[in-house]
Enzyme design. Structure first.
Site, PDB file in Angstrom:
ATOM      1  N   HIS A 173       0.860  -1.036   0.187  1.00 52.72           N
ATOM      2  CA  HIS A 173      -0.081  -0.303  -0.269  1.00 52.72           C
ATOM      3  C   HIS A 173       0.533   1.356  -0.252  1.00 52.72           C
ATOM      4  CE1 HIS A 173       0.724  -0.254   4.034  1.00 52.72           C
ATOM      5  NE2 HIS A 173       0.688   1.265   4.699  1.00 52.72           N
TER       6      HIS A 173
HETATM    7  C1  UD1 Z   1      -1.262   5.799   6.633  1.00 48.14           C
HETATM    8  C2  UD1 Z   1      -0.132   6.002   6.884  1.00 48.14           C
HETATM    9  C3  UD1 Z   1       0.750   5.130   6.902  1.00 48.14           C
HETATM   10  C4  UD1 Z   1      -0.289   3.409   7.392  1.00 48.14           C
HETATM   11  C5  UD1 Z   1      -1.465   3.342   6.413  1.00 48.14           C
HETATM   12  C6  UD1 Z   1      -1.737   1.620   6.838  1.00 48.14           C
HETATM   13  C7  UD1 Z   1       0.151   7.801   6.306  1.00 48.14           C
HETATM   14  C8  UD1 Z   1       1.401   8.941   6.519  1.00 48.14           C
HETATM   15  N1  UD1 Z   1       0.545   6.631   6.256  1.00 48.14           N
HETATM   16  O1  UD1 Z   1      -1.418   5.231   4.951  1.00 48.14           O
HETATM   17  O2  UD1 Z   1       2.132   5.379   7.544  1.00 48.14           O
HETATM   18  O3  UD1 Z   1       0.452   2.018   6.865  1.00 48.14           O
HETATM   19  O4  UD1 Z   1      -2.055   4.047   6.897  1.00 48.14           O
HETATM   20  O5  UD1 Z   1      -2.944   1.982   6.265  1.00 48.14           O
HETATM   21  O6  UD1 Z   1      -0.524   8.227   7.811  1.00 48.14           O
HETATM   22  N2  UD1 Z   1      -8.894   5.229   1.870  1.00 48.14           N
HETATM   23  C9  UD1 Z   1     -10.172   4.580   2.167  1.00 48.14           C
HETATM   24  N3  UD1 Z   1     -10.664   4.574   3.264  1.00 48.14           N
HETATM   25  C10 UD1 Z   1     -10.394   5.022   4.298  1.00 48.14           C
HETATM   26  C11 UD1 Z   1      -9.240   4.900   4.198  1.00 48.14           C
HETATM   27  C12 UD1 Z   1      -7.851   5.191   3.394  1.00 48.14           C
HETATM   28  O7  UD1 Z   1     -10.798   4.721   0.543  1.00 48.14           O
HETATM   29  O8  UD1 Z   1     -10.514   4.235   5.460  1.00 48.14           O
HETATM   30  C13 UD1 Z   1      -8.105   5.565   0.804  1.00 48.14           C
HETATM   31  C14 UD1 Z   1      -8.355   7.231   0.148  1.00 48.14           C
HETATM   32  O9  UD1 Z   1      -8.111   6.769  -1.007  1.00 48.14           O
HETATM   33  C15 UD1 Z   1      -6.730   7.210   0.770  1.00 48.14           C
HETATM   34  C16 UD1 Z   1      -6.070   6.357   0.559  1.00 48.14           C
HETATM   35  O10 UD1 Z   1      -6.666   5.383   0.673  1.00 48.14           O
HETATM   36  O11 UD1 Z   1      -6.733   8.602   0.209  1.00 48.14           O
HETATM   37  C17 UD1 Z   1      -4.729   6.073   1.487  1.00 48.14           C
HETATM   38  O12 UD1 Z   1      -5.158   6.681   2.596  1.00 48.14           O
HETATM   39  P1  UD1 Z   1      -4.152   7.872   3.651  1.00 48.14           P
HETATM   40  O13 UD1 Z   1      -4.731   7.754   5.105  1.00 48.14           O
HETATM   41  O14 UD1 Z   1      -4.350   8.817   3.146  1.00 48.14           O
HETATM   42  O15 UD1 Z   1      -3.111   6.870   4.328  1.00 48.14           O
HETATM   43  P2  UD1 Z   1      -2.261   5.109   3.805  1.00 48.14           P
HETATM   44  O16 UD1 Z   1      -1.648   5.053   2.584  1.00 48.14           O
HETATM   45  O17 UD1 Z   1      -3.424   4.584   4.688  1.00 48.14           O
END
Ligand code: UD1
Length: 370
Positions: A209
């Site tokens: 991820h």
């Molecule tokens: C975050 C953490 C990472 C951790 C990971 C675990 C940071 C910088 N990164 O990354 O260290 O390893 O969590 O998962 O804080 N999204 C959804 N539903 C959700 C959450 C996210 O659809 O409930 C999608 C969204 O499109 C979003 C993308 O996932 O843009 C990324 O989510 P984000 O919160 O930016 O960070 P992670 O990649 O999950």
């Protein structure tokens, strides 16, 4: 003397897991400690958040900041602004920030700037790679915290190198505590889980991820190609929402099927441990899963050039590869590696980290009269 008012801010999947044992400990000390949880809302899908609250028996947060998704800056700034209001109302004696996510950094900076003590759970990790958002988050968080809980000796040494030893303690890792509770539950469900997925041993577990792997379409395409080409074993791939979006954008068919690479929705904590325990090997870019694999003695391949958990590299239990084209060879090698019966040292502690952290908080934090 009044109770110590503890505020813990969390909002992502790995934070729920590593905080759970500490939350349970703090709740068991009700006479001395009052605990408030704030959920940043960084993870909001039921399978990224709610399932962990129910499996880990976490109490309802006092507040959800509903930050949702956004750029690094937007997420961090929004959490800071929204948290500031709650800090003013609740006036905690200490704010605990676990891990290294945007939620961690935002809460640490907001609390420190508003004049509150910050305690960093999982302090001192370093990958040396400042292009990772987490590396920025953990370094800055350590430097604005007054209580630093280091999970390993390496982490404690890293803090010493940055002249932060004065406020640092070696506590062990709360993820070991969490695993102790979860492993018996994982054993209970493993058979039914594998059956329900029509999954037979041997198989490879895959989780990817990190933006560095999934945000660049050329690299992601190369990864998908290498997964398809990786020998005879089935690959089971619970897909993170970020990865799901990027795979769909590339036109990859991610519907669950009987093909070699089997994409499934994100799994709960107990299910993930069950899948990991029974896997021939793990291919991942997660920090926490490198460690869980080490502790379960499942050989690990990390698709990154650095790790913040160098201890896992011992005895070839984890190997770093950065070139996706190396995936098939790495899986073949890891698949033939038998580390289950190797005598292993456990550098992550003995499952009492949460108790140690709680004791330090009780000794070091004095409740303020408000
Ligand atoms: C975050 C953490 C990472 C951790 C990971 C675990 C940071 C910088 N990164 O990354 O260290 O390893 O969590 O998962 O804080 N999204 C959804 N539903 C959700 C959450 C996210 O659809 O409930 C999608 C969204 O499109 C979003 C993308 O996932 O843009 C990324 O989510 P984000 O919160 O930016 O960070 P992670 O990649 O999950």
């Amino acid at each position: 003397m009044g109770r110590i008012r503890v505020l813990m801010v969390l909002g992502t999947r790995p934070q729920f897991i590593k905080s759970a044992p500490l939350i349970q400990q703090l709740l068991s000390r009700r006479k001395r400690i009052s605990l408030n949880l704030v959920h940043s809302g960084q993870h909001y899908d039921p399978e990224m958040s709610h399932v962990f609250f129910s499996q880990l028996e976490l109490p309802r947060p006092a507040l959800n900041l509903n930050v949702g998704s956004g750029t690094q800056v937007c997420q961090t700034a929004t959490i800071m602004l929204r948290l500031e209001r709650f800090l003013k109302e609740s006036k905690p004696d200490v704010v605990i920030v676990p891990g290294d996510t945007n939620t961690t950094l935002a809460a640490a900076v907001a609390a420190a700037k508003a004049g509150y003590r910050v305690a960093h759970l999982e302090a001192g990790l370093r990958s040396g790679d400042m292009s990772m958002p987490e590396e920025i988050n953990r370094r800055l968080t350590d430097h604005c915290s007054t209580l630093l809980f280091a999970p390993t000796r390496t982490a404690l040494k890293n803090l010493a190198n940055e002249e932060l030893s004065k406020n640092a303690w070696l506590t062990g890792d709360t993820m070991v505590d969490a695993m102790r509770t979860a492993i018996p539950k994982a054993k209970e469900i493993e058979e039914t889980l594998l059956e329900s997925m029509q999954l037979e041993v041997p198989y490879v577990l895959v989780t990817l991820h990190r933006p560095s792997n999934v945000d660049d379409p050329t690299r992601l395409r190369e990864i998908v190609r290498s997964l398809q080409a990786a020998g005879e074993l089935r690959l089971i791939f619970p897909i993170h929402p970020r990865t799901r979006e990027r795979l769909l954008a590339l036109g990859v068919n991610i519907t669950r099927n009987r093909s070699r690479v089997c994409y499934i929705p994100p799994q709960g904590y107990i299910e993930t441990l069950a899948l990991l325990k029974n896997a021939t090997c793990l291919l991942t870019d997660s920090g926490g899963m490198q460690k869980e694999a080490y502790l379960l003695r499942t050989p690990c391949i990390t698709l990154r050039s650095t790790t913040e958990w160098p201890e896992t590299l011992r005895k070839q239990a984890n190997c770093l590869i950065n070139d996706p084209r190396m995936i098939p060879t790495a899986i073949a090698r890891a698949g033939s590696l038998d580390i289950r019966h190797e005598p292993f040292s456990n550098p992550f502690g003995n499952g009492t980290a949460a108790q140690k952290v709680t004791k330090i908080l009780e000794d070091e934090v004095t409740p303020r009269n408000i």
